[in-house]
Write a protein that holds these residues in place. Structure first.
Motif, PDB file in Angstrom:
ATOM      1  N   GLN A 117     -30.509  49.861  26.377  1.00  0.00           N
ATOM      2  CA  GLN A 117     -31.168  49.129  25.293  1.00  0.00           C
ATOM      3  C   GLN A 117     -32.320  48.307  25.876  1.00  0.00           C
ATOM      4  OE1 GLN A 117     -28.005  46.686  23.776  1.00  0.00           O
ATOM      5  NE2 GLN A 117     -26.836  48.411  22.943  1.00  0.00           N
ATOM      6  N   LEU A 118     -33.291  47.992  25.021  1.00  0.00           N
ATOM      7  CA  LEU A 118     -34.415  47.139  25.428  1.00  0.00           C
ATOM      8  C   LEU A 118     -34.563  46.025  24.410  1.00  0.00           C
ATOM      9  CD1 LEU A 118     -36.963  46.524  27.163  1.00  0.00           C
ATOM     10  CD2 LEU A 118     -38.233  48.037  25.609  1.00  0.00           C
ATOM     11  N   ARG A 119     -34.594  44.795  24.893  1.00  0.00           N
ATOM     12  CA  ARG A 119     -34.841  43.633  24.026  1.00  0.00           C
ATOM     13  C   ARG A 119     -36.227  43.095  24.332  1.00  0.00           C
ATOM     14  NH1 ARG A 119     -30.766  40.691  25.418  1.00  0.00           N
ATOM     15  NH2 ARG A 119     -31.716  38.800  26.273  1.00  0.00           N
ATOM     16  N   VAL A 120     -37.050  42.946  23.277  1.00  0.00           N
ATOM     17  CA  VAL A 120     -38.414  42.414  23.422  1.00  0.00           C
ATOM     18  C   VAL A 120     -38.445  41.038  22.769  1.00  0.00           C
ATOM     19  CG1 VAL A 120     -40.853  42.813  22.993  1.00  0.00           C
ATOM     20  CG2 VAL A 120     -39.325  44.775  23.323  1.00  0.00           C
ATOM     21  N   GLU A 121     -38.655  40.026  23.605  1.00  0.00           N
ATOM     22  CA  GLU A 121     -38.706  38.648  23.093  1.00  0.00           C
ATOM     23  C   GLU A 121     -40.151  38.158  23.138  1.00  0.00           C
ATOM     24  OE1 GLU A 121     -36.123  36.460  25.665  1.00  0.00           O
ATOM     25  OE2 GLU A 121     -34.273  37.269  24.782  1.00  0.00           O
ATOM     26  N   THR A 122     -40.716  37.864  21.955  1.00  0.00           N
ATOM     27  CA  THR A 122     -42.035  37.215  21.899  1.00  0.00           C
ATOM     28  C   THR A 122     -41.816  35.789  21.412  1.00  0.00           C
ATOM     29  OG1 THR A 122     -42.486  37.791  19.609  1.00  0.00           O
ATOM     30  CG2 THR A 122     -43.035  39.459  21.262  1.00  0.00           C
ATOM     31  N   ARG A 123     -42.927  35.054  21.200  1.00  0.00           N
ATOM     32  CA  ARG A 123     -42.765  33.661  20.773  1.00  0.00           C
ATOM     33  C   ARG A 123     -42.146  33.573  19.380  1.00  0.00           C
ATOM     34  NH1 ARG A 123     -48.716  31.620  22.132  1.00  0.00           N
ATOM     35  NH2 ARG A 123     -49.037  33.720  21.330  1.00  0.00           N
ATOM     36  N   VAL A 124     -42.331  34.644  18.577  1.00  0.00           N
ATOM     37  CA  VAL A 124     -41.860  34.538  17.186  1.00  0.00           C
ATOM     38  C   VAL A 124     -40.777  35.556  16.826  1.00  0.00           C
ATOM     39  CG1 VAL A 124     -43.962  33.485  16.270  1.00  0.00           C
ATOM     40  CG2 VAL A 124     -43.813  35.976  16.446  1.00  0.00           C
ATOM     41  N   THR A 125     -40.616  36.588  17.621  1.00  0.00           N
ATOM     42  CA  THR A 125     -39.622  37.611  17.247  1.00  0.00           C
ATOM     43  C   THR A 125     -38.758  38.006  18.437  1.00  0.00           C
ATOM     44  OG1 THR A 125     -41.121  39.430  17.808  1.00  0.00           O
ATOM     45  CG2 THR A 125     -41.162  38.660  15.504  1.00  0.00           C
ATOM     46  N   VAL A 126     -37.571  38.546  18.089  1.00  0.00           N
ATOM     47  CA  VAL A 126     -36.702  39.197  19.076  1.00  0.00           C
ATOM     48  C   VAL A 126     -36.321  40.552  18.489  1.00  0.00           C
ATOM     49  CG1 VAL A 126     -34.509  39.147  20.315  1.00  0.00           C
ATOM     50  CG2 VAL A 126     -35.765  37.022  19.929  1.00  0.00           C
ATOM     51  N   LYS A 127     -36.717  41.628  19.164  1.00  0.00           N
ATOM     52  CA  LYS A 127     -36.418  42.977  18.663  1.00  0.00           C
ATOM     53  C   LYS A 127     -35.637  43.750  19.711  1.00  0.00           C
ATOM     54  CE  LYS A 127     -38.974  44.537  14.880  1.00  0.00           C
ATOM     55  NZ  LYS A 127     -40.321  44.691  14.409  1.00  0.00           N
ATOM     56  N   THR A 128     -34.598  44.472  19.258  1.00  0.00           N
ATOM     57  CA  THR A 128     -33.798  45.302  20.168  1.00  0.00           C
ATOM     58  C   THR A 128     -34.029  46.775  19.850  1.00  0.00           C
ATOM     59  OG1 THR A 128     -32.123  43.576  20.349  1.00  0.00           O
ATOM     60  CG2 THR A 128     -31.460  45.789  21.005  1.00  0.00           C
ATOM     61  N   HIS A 129     -34.284  47.561  20.877  1.00  0.00           N
ATOM     62  CA  HIS A 129     -34.507  49.004  20.726  1.00  0.00           C
ATOM     63  C   HIS A 129     -33.391  49.749  21.454  1.00  0.00           C
ATOM     64  CE1 HIS A 129     -38.770  48.289  19.507  1.00  0.00           C
ATOM     65  NE2 HIS A 129     -38.630  47.253  20.308  1.00  0.00           N
ATOM     66  N   LEU A 130     -32.777  50.737  20.792  1.00  0.00           N
ATOM     67  CA  LEU A 130     -31.804  51.613  21.434  1.00  0.00           C
ATOM     68  C   LEU A 130     -32.564  52.777  22.046  1.00  0.00           C
ATOM     69  CD1 LEU A 130     -28.809  52.276  21.973  1.00  0.00           C
ATOM     70  CD2 LEU A 130     -28.806  53.542  19.813  1.00  0.00           C
ATOM     71  N   LEU A 131     -32.541  52.893  23.367  1.00  0.00           N
ATOM     72  CA  LEU A 131     -33.380  53.881  24.054  1.00  0.00           C
ATOM     73  C   LEU A 131     -32.660  55.211  24.318  1.00  0.00           C
ATOM     74  CD1 LEU A 131     -35.124  51.584  26.690  1.00  0.00           C
ATOM     75  CD2 LEU A 131     -35.684  51.944  24.288  1.00  0.00           C
ATOM     76  N   GLY A 132     -31.334  55.223  24.226  1.00  0.00           N
ATOM     77  CA  GLY A 132     -30.606  56.463  24.485  1.00  0.00           C
ATOM     78  C   GLY A 132     -29.583  56.286  25.591  1.00  0.00           C
ATOM     79  N   GLN A 133     -29.061  57.397  26.047  1.00  0.00           N
ATOM     80  CA  GLN A 133     -28.002  57.373  27.060  1.00  0.00           C
ATOM     81  C   GLN A 133     -28.462  58.066  28.345  1.00  0.00           C
ATOM     82  OE1 GLN A 133     -24.681  59.184  24.797  1.00  0.00           O
ATOM     83  NE2 GLN A 133     -23.653  57.213  25.041  1.00  0.00           N
ATOM     84  N   PHE A 134     -27.837  57.666  29.451  1.00  0.00           N
ATOM     85  CA  PHE A 134     -28.048  58.410  30.698  1.00  0.00           C
ATOM     86  C   PHE A 134     -26.711  58.530  31.424  1.00  0.00           C
ATOM     87  CE2 PHE A 134     -28.922  53.971  31.800  1.00  0.00           C
ATOM     88  CZ  PHE A 134     -28.242  53.786  32.993  1.00  0.00           C
ATOM     89  N   THR A 135     -26.545  59.644  32.123  1.00  0.00           N
ATOM     90  CA  THR A 135     -25.346  59.888  32.930  1.00  0.00           C
ATOM     91  C   THR A 135     -25.691  59.579  34.374  1.00  0.00           C
ATOM     92  OG1 THR A 135     -24.564  61.593  31.406  1.00  0.00           O
ATOM     93  CG2 THR A 135     -23.668  61.637  33.644  1.00  0.00           C
ATOM     94  N   LEU A 136     -24.906  58.703  34.993  1.00  0.00           N
ATOM     95  CA  LEU A 136     -25.177  58.286  36.371  1.00  0.00           C
ATOM     96  C   LEU A 136     -24.165  58.938  37.309  1.00  0.00           C
ATOM     97  CD1 LEU A 136     -27.213  56.408  37.829  1.00  0.00           C
ATOM     98  CD2 LEU A 136     -25.427  54.656  37.832  1.00  0.00           C
TER      99      LEU A 136
END
Length: 678
Positions: A117-136
């Motif tokens: 997942q990726l969380r983008v925090e700006t001064r006014v918003t917080v948005k979370t993006h689901l980027l997918g899965q990976f096998t390690l």
């Protein structure tokens, strides 16, 4: 100016998998190796990215475990924790702007399927993006990984190669058996990950299991139990009864993909049936897919010591019939795997090859599994080293006590210290030859590879001085008579009246034989200091089996009794009767990827009757199998042209099996080919 906003994220699957040497593996996710960076490309809109004003935070999730990884602009990646570094940004006023971020996993990260997942925090918003899965997966290319293997040639063989040879038969008559590990076949990696997910350890405590999956020692123990179905929803059910009507005869399998797919497609019901080489080959597939260097190993004359005394007792009647007394047994051959890993739990000196055995024989900590037992610990007889070293030590070093009995009374005994672990071998890296690794397990004597078919059991000299041995005159092949000599020497200067008892029993490779199918008895005289050689033959009709087997096994024994003194001397030998081989020739030696090729499979019927059966031809890296029904007249040679199209470059194998109905036997053949890029 507009707010910074992430538009798309590209996990760059193709580029990352090429760099991670996982590009051949088929999965519904991105496939990565731990301890190595991977790059993600993000496009954004709005004003240019400013790390002082925006925070980018990756969240890496594995079941109930998670870690937050902020993107930093500068700094070196950490070797022991997750980190993310901004590589560069591409500001472009006319096109969407892009950021390139490198993520680093620690070399001790747990093997598993992660969510990113990726969380983008700006001064006014917080948005979370689901980027997918990976096998390690584990990473034998990384020096920091506990499965690191120094040599690129060995990594190619023990991680990347999907073709193999399994060795069966007996130490004097070795049969090379082709196997396709199939770790690159569609969906196989995802099925291998399912073994971890369905394990009792994962079901009982998911968090603890996922934390422990950083260790190949732990993974090896889990997979060793999950390849058999005895305690869990494991892959294969064992069957040594000879009755396979409600499943597949183990001799008919030639690759791991069919077995793993059948398991997955039946909601993880055990696949019927496996025997030791099938269990080991499937485990090799799973371990290589997980990135743990693994090879399949055969131990000829493998002792199964049930009571832990490192002694195998064998009992014979005075007529030379081997008796099913006691639970100990000597398997003509037994197949396990070795995986390469560090052993921090054992201290210094035990890193390297470790024995893992998925064939269900004895419980280890309440479950049917075995290992990892360090080969060095077996060599040094460090029987207190974890895991299961005494069991494996006995398998390669046990002493054999042979006892002749009548009505529960012992008539004679003898000890053989050299029979068990007669030869331990594996496929030679980079070639389709056998590699003798006996000296890695045994330090008392390095056994020379037997080139002849002369099988003297250690001479048993009675006080009156008799010595007896057996000698096969040629390697037995199904369809032909078995010819052998008995050699009797009178070592004293007076004549003797002797009674001869000969006995042949069919046997399974892993246990004591059934009743006799052939016997011969008689009296004879031998002169002072005389040596007598007597030839005998057992006809094909007398030893033919009912159930299809790759190789028939026979226990042949002779008891010579001195009539006057009633002293008895025993000589015995167990040997295999080889099936005829299929011959495969490829028309064009220059084989190119994705181009149709032609091969010819040749078989000469050695039997005096017509035979019918099904021919199956497949190529590693080739999805479709070719199947044909055949009827072949007595002594006829049949040539079958087969078209195939290799889908992957590199060392591949064309392999064929012919399952005959009458006589019931399974024949195999293989041809190694080197597929060139187009």
């Amino acid at each position: 100016m507009d707010e910074f906003k992430v538009r798309t994220v590209d996990l760059q699957q193709v580029q990352n998998q090429i760099r991670h040497k996982t590009d051949g593996l088929s999965s519904s996710t991105l496939v990565l190796r731990r301890g190595q960076e991977f790059t993600i490309l993000m496009s954004y809109e709005g004003r240019p990215f400013d790390p002082m004003k925006e925070n980018l935070i990756f969240r890496i999730v594995l079941g109930p475990l998670s870690v937050e990884v902020p993107v930093t602009r500068l700094g070196q990646p950490s070797l022991n924790q997750w980190s993310a570094v901004l590589e560069r940004s591409f500001p472009n006023p006319t096109r969407p702007r892009a950021l390139s971020v490198s993520l680093f996993s620690p070399a001790s990260a747990s093997v598993g399927v992660y969510t990113l997942q990726l969380r983008v925090e700006t001064r006014v918003t917080v948005k979370t993006h689901l980027l997918g899965q990976f096998t390690l997966l584990c990473n034998p290319w990384s020096q920091a990984d506990s499965v690191f293997l120094q040599s690129e040639d060995l990594r190619t063989e023990y991680v990347m190669s999907d073709i193999g040879l399994l060795f069966k038969g007996s130490s004097g008559n070795i049969v090379s058996r082709p196997w396709s590990f199939d770790q690159y076949d569609e969906g196989i990696l995802d099925i291998c990950m399912k073994l971890l997910q369905l394990s009792p350890q994962h079901q009982a405590d998911m968090g603890k299991d996922l934390l422990n999956r950083n260790s190949p020692v732990y993974i090896g123990r889990v997979i060793s139990a999950m390849v058999n179905s005895n305690d869990d929803k494991g892959v294969l059910m064992g069957n040594w009864s000879g009755d396979f009507k409600d499943g597949v005869n183990p001799s008919k399998w030639s690759g791991s993909a069919d077995i793993l797919r059948m398991w997955a497609e039946t909601q993880f019901s055990p696949v019927k049936y496996g025997q030791c080489w099938v269990f080991a080959a499937v485990m090799c597939t799973v371990m290589r897919a997980l990135g743990i260097p693994t090879r399949v190993v055969t131990n000829f004359n493998s002792a199964h010591d049930t009571n832990g005394n490192m002694v195998i007792e064998e009992y014979y009647s005075e007529m030379g019939e081997k008796l099913p007394i006691g639970r100990d047994s000597i398997w003509n051959f037994h197949v396990w795997v070795e995986s390469w890993m560090k052993r921090p739990d054992l201290g210094r000196g035990y890193d390297g090859w470790q024995v893992l055995d998925p064939t269900p024989q004895e419980r280890s900590a309440e479950m049917f599994r075995c290992g990892p037992a360090a080969v060095t610990a077996i060599y040094q007889r460090q029987v207190d080293a974890q895991y299961d070293v005494p069991f494996v030590y006995a398998a390669v070093n046990g002493n054999v006590h042979t006892v002749i009995v009548r009505n529960g009374k012992v008539l004679s005994t003898s000890i053989d210290k050299s029979r068990v672990g007669a030869l331990i071998c594996t496929k030679h890296p980079g070639s389709m030859r056998m590699q003798n690794i006996t000296s890695e397990y045994k330090n008392e004597m390095v056994l020379k590879k037997k080139h002849t078919f002369f099988f003297p059991m250690s001479y048993h000299a009675a006080p009156q001085g008799l010595a007896v041995s057996l000698q096969l005159l040629k390697a037995p092949i199904i369809g032909e008579n078995i010819s052998f000599n008995i050699i009797i020497t009178n070592k004293v200067a007076s004549p003797k009246l002797l009674r001869k008892h000969l006995n042949a029993q069919n046997k399974e490779y892993n246990r004591n034989p059934a009743g006799a199918f052939w016997e011969a008895h008689g009296d004879m005289k031998i002169g002072p200091k005389e040596t007598v050689t007597m030839k005998h033959e057992i006809s094909f009709k007398e030893y033919m089996r009912k159930e299809a087997m790759e190789d028939s096994l026979v226990n042949l024994a002779v008891v010579i009794e001195d009539v006057k003194s009633q002293e008895r001397v025993l000589a015995s030998e167990e040997f295999n009767i080889r099936s005829p081989a299929l011959n495969i020739q490829v028309q064009n030696e220059y084989v190119v990827i994705n181009a149709q090729q032609e091969a010819t499979v040749t078989f000469t019927n050695p039997f005096s009757t017509a035979v019918s059966g099904e021919l199956i031809v497949a190529c590693s890296g080739l999805q479709e199998k070719v199947q044909k029904r055949l009827m072949i007249q007595p002594r006829e040679t049949t040539r079958m042209p087969i078209n195939f199209t290799p889908r992957m470059a590199g060392a591949r194998m064309l392999y064929a099996s012919l399952v005959l109905m009458n006589p019931p036997t399974v024949l195999h053949g293989f041809k190694a080919i080197n597929v060139q890029e187009s």
